[in-house]
Design a protein around this motif. Structure first.
Motif, mmCIF file in Angstrom:
data_model
loop_
_atom_site.group_PDB
_atom_site.id
_atom_site.type_symbol
_atom_site.label_atom_id
_atom_site.label_comp_id
_atom_site.label_asym_id
_atom_site.label_seq_id
_atom_site.Cartn_x
_atom_site.Cartn_y
_atom_site.Cartn_z
ATOM 1 N N UNK A 16 10.924 -19.716 7.603
ATOM 2 C CA UNK A 16 10.347 -20.817 7.665
ATOM 3 C C UNK A 16 9.543 -21.470 6.320
ATOM 4 N N UNK A 17 9.906 -22.545 5.974
ATOM 5 C CA UNK A 17 9.448 -23.032 4.419
ATOM 6 C C UNK A 17 7.930 -23.240 4.481
ATOM 7 N N UNK A 18 7.445 -23.345 5.609
ATOM 8 C CA UNK A 18 5.827 -23.664 5.613
ATOM 9 C C UNK A 18 5.132 -22.455 5.782
ATOM 10 N N UNK A 19 5.561 -21.412 6.438
ATOM 11 C CA UNK A 19 4.671 -20.435 7.065
ATOM 12 C C UNK A 19 5.207 -19.383 6.180
ATOM 13 N N UNK A 20 6.520 -19.001 5.811
ATOM 14 C CA UNK A 20 7.196 -18.168 5.318
ATOM 15 C C UNK A 20 7.765 -17.156 6.115
ATOM 16 N N UNK A 21 7.467 -17.183 7.454
ATOM 17 C CA UNK A 21 7.967 -16.216 8.359
ATOM 18 C C UNK A 21 9.557 -15.977 8.306
ATOM 19 N N UNK A 22 9.969 -14.885 8.077
ATOM 20 C CA UNK A 22 11.499 -14.469 7.969
ATOM 21 C C UNK A 22 11.699 -13.932 9.585
ATOM 22 N N UNK A 23 12.570 -14.719 10.245
ATOM 23 C CA UNK A 23 13.076 -14.219 11.494
ATOM 24 C C UNK A 23 13.853 -13.113 11.474
ATOM 25 N N UNK A 24 14.664 -12.961 10.579
ATOM 26 C CA UNK A 24 15.397 -11.808 10.480
ATOM 27 C C UNK A 24 14.887 -10.522 10.408
ATOM 28 N N UNK A 25 13.672 -10.382 9.390
ATOM 29 C CA UNK A 25 13.004 -9.259 9.059
ATOM 30 C C UNK A 25 11.582 -9.119 9.923
ATOM 31 N N UNK A 26 11.370 -10.207 10.778
ATOM 32 C CA UNK A 26 9.973 -10.216 11.319
ATOM 33 C C UNK A 26 8.858 -9.838 10.491
ATOM 34 N N UNK A 27 8.744 -10.546 9.175
ATOM 35 C CA UNK A 27 7.851 -10.404 8.243
ATOM 36 C C UNK A 27 7.368 -11.720 7.685
ATOM 37 N N UNK A 28 6.163 -11.839 7.056
ATOM 38 C CA UNK A 28 5.496 -12.957 6.583
ATOM 39 C C UNK A 28 5.450 -12.536 5.256
ATOM 40 N N UNK A 29 6.413 -12.962 4.242
ATOM 41 C CA UNK A 29 6.454 -12.626 2.895
ATOM 42 C C UNK A 29 5.501 -13.690 2.255
ATOM 43 N N UNK A 30 4.733 -13.184 1.213
ATOM 44 C CA UNK A 30 3.929 -14.259 0.675
ATOM 45 C C UNK A 30 4.430 -15.519 0.027
ATOM 46 N N UNK A 31 3.978 -16.535 0.095
ATOM 47 C CA UNK A 31 4.351 -17.783 -0.645
ATOM 48 C C UNK A 31 3.779 -17.945 -1.947
ATOM 49 N N UNK A 32 3.036 -17.095 -2.332
ATOM 50 C CA UNK A 32 2.291 -17.027 -3.706
ATOM 51 C C UNK A 32 3.509 -16.307 -4.772
ATOM 52 N N UNK A 33 3.245 -16.535 -5.732
ATOM 53 C CA UNK A 33 3.926 -15.841 -7.049
ATOM 54 C C UNK A 33 3.156 -14.641 -7.251
ATOM 55 N N UNK A 34 3.944 -13.560 -7.414
ATOM 56 C CA UNK A 34 3.553 -12.137 -7.642
ATOM 57 C C UNK A 34 2.421 -11.852 -8.726
ATOM 58 N N UNK A 35 1.392 -11.146 -8.452
ATOM 59 C CA UNK A 35 0.448 -10.751 -9.443
ATOM 60 C C UNK A 35 1.376 -9.821 -10.505
ATOM 61 N N UNK A 36 0.830 -9.890 -11.647
ATOM 62 C CA UNK A 36 1.420 -9.016 -12.679
ATOM 63 C C UNK A 36 0.410 -7.927 -12.860
ATOM 64 N N UNK A 37 0.865 -6.593 -12.376
ATOM 65 C CA UNK A 37 0.085 -5.492 -12.515
ATOM 66 C C UNK A 37 0.363 -4.796 -13.881
ATOM 67 N N UNK A 38 -0.690 -3.984 -14.183
ATOM 68 C CA UNK A 38 -0.672 -3.433 -15.491
ATOM 69 C C UNK A 38 0.289 -2.129 -15.311
ATOM 70 N N UNK A 39 0.952 -1.841 -16.359
ATOM 71 C CA UNK A 39 1.953 -0.484 -16.130
ATOM 72 C C UNK A 39 0.984 0.438 -15.523
ATOM 73 N N UNK A 40 2.049 1.552 -14.697
ATOM 74 C CA UNK A 40 1.100 2.449 -14.208
ATOM 75 C C UNK A 40 0.518 3.480 -14.857
ATOM 76 N N UNK A 41 1.006 3.647 -16.228
ATOM 77 C CA UNK A 41 0.245 4.451 -17.231
ATOM 78 C C UNK A 41 -0.731 3.843 -18.039
ATOM 79 N N UNK A 42 -1.194 2.545 -17.761
ATOM 80 C CA UNK A 42 -2.108 1.842 -18.573
ATOM 81 C C UNK A 42 -3.630 2.204 -18.165
ATOM 82 N N UNK A 43 -4.523 2.392 -19.105
ATOM 83 C CA UNK A 43 -5.788 3.025 -19.025
ATOM 84 C C UNK A 43 -6.590 1.658 -18.676
ATOM 85 N N UNK A 44 -6.390 1.121 -17.662
ATOM 86 C CA UNK A 44 -7.053 -0.011 -17.158
ATOM 87 C C UNK A 44 -7.954 0.253 -15.996
ATOM 88 N N UNK A 45 -9.303 0.216 -15.835
ATOM 89 C CA UNK A 45 -10.043 0.304 -14.762
ATOM 90 C C UNK A 45 -9.921 -1.082 -13.594
#
Length: 167
Positions: free
Chosen positions: A17-46
């Protein structure tokens, strides 16, 4: 289950569904927002160092509501939240001598002050060990011994459960 969805997939898939993002095949609500850029797992960031810049997407980031106390309706803006957390972190460092690597047991019900405490502790690189305030004394004793906590934060309603601990 919430998943990020690629823009092309959302447009081209007949199951989504283009408005809600609901995927009938997987029964999920994927985010309609762009992904957050996370720091690398080994980064020393609090956590606090990473989270603070995220609020800058707003036109007035310090005035945006960060927390709402559902019981009282009290609102806490990001500016006020950060200010309180920084003051608390400073006092925890000076008065209680908390520092990086210390472990704290946090025994609190849902209160608006708890996120401030968590953020202050995380900004000091203190390890948090949250505990359900409904835990029994034997459960608390076990968790206290496992966590090797140097301090316990508790409200007066549950503080009597911690008297047998020797911090």
């Amino acid at each position: 289950m919430f998943l990020h969805m690629d823009e092309r997939t959302r447009i081209s898939s007949p199951h989504i569904d283009p408005k809600s993002g609901f995927n009938r095949a997987s029964m999920t609500f994927p985010s309609l927002k762009p992904p957050l850029l996370l720091p690398p797992p080994n980064a020393a960031v609090s956590v606090s160092t990473y989270v603070l810049p995220l609020r800058c997407n707003s036109l007035r980031p310090n005035l945006v509501t960060a927390i709402i106390d559902a019981a009282t309706g009290h609102l806490l803006s990001y500016g006020e939240f950060i200010h309180r957390a920084q003051i608390l972190a400073t006092n925890l460092t000076i008065v209680l001598k908390l520092s990086k690597g210390d472990t704290t047991l946090v025994l609190h019900p849902n209160l608006i002050q708890v996120p401030i405490l968590y953020f202050a502790l995380l900004s000091l690189d203190v390890v948090l060990s949250p505990v359900n305030p409904l835990s029994t004394c034997s459960e608390l004793t076990r968790l206290f011994n496992i966590s090797n906590s140097s301090i316990i934060f508790a409200v007066s309603l549950v503080a009597e459960k911690t008297h047998e601990f020797h911090v």
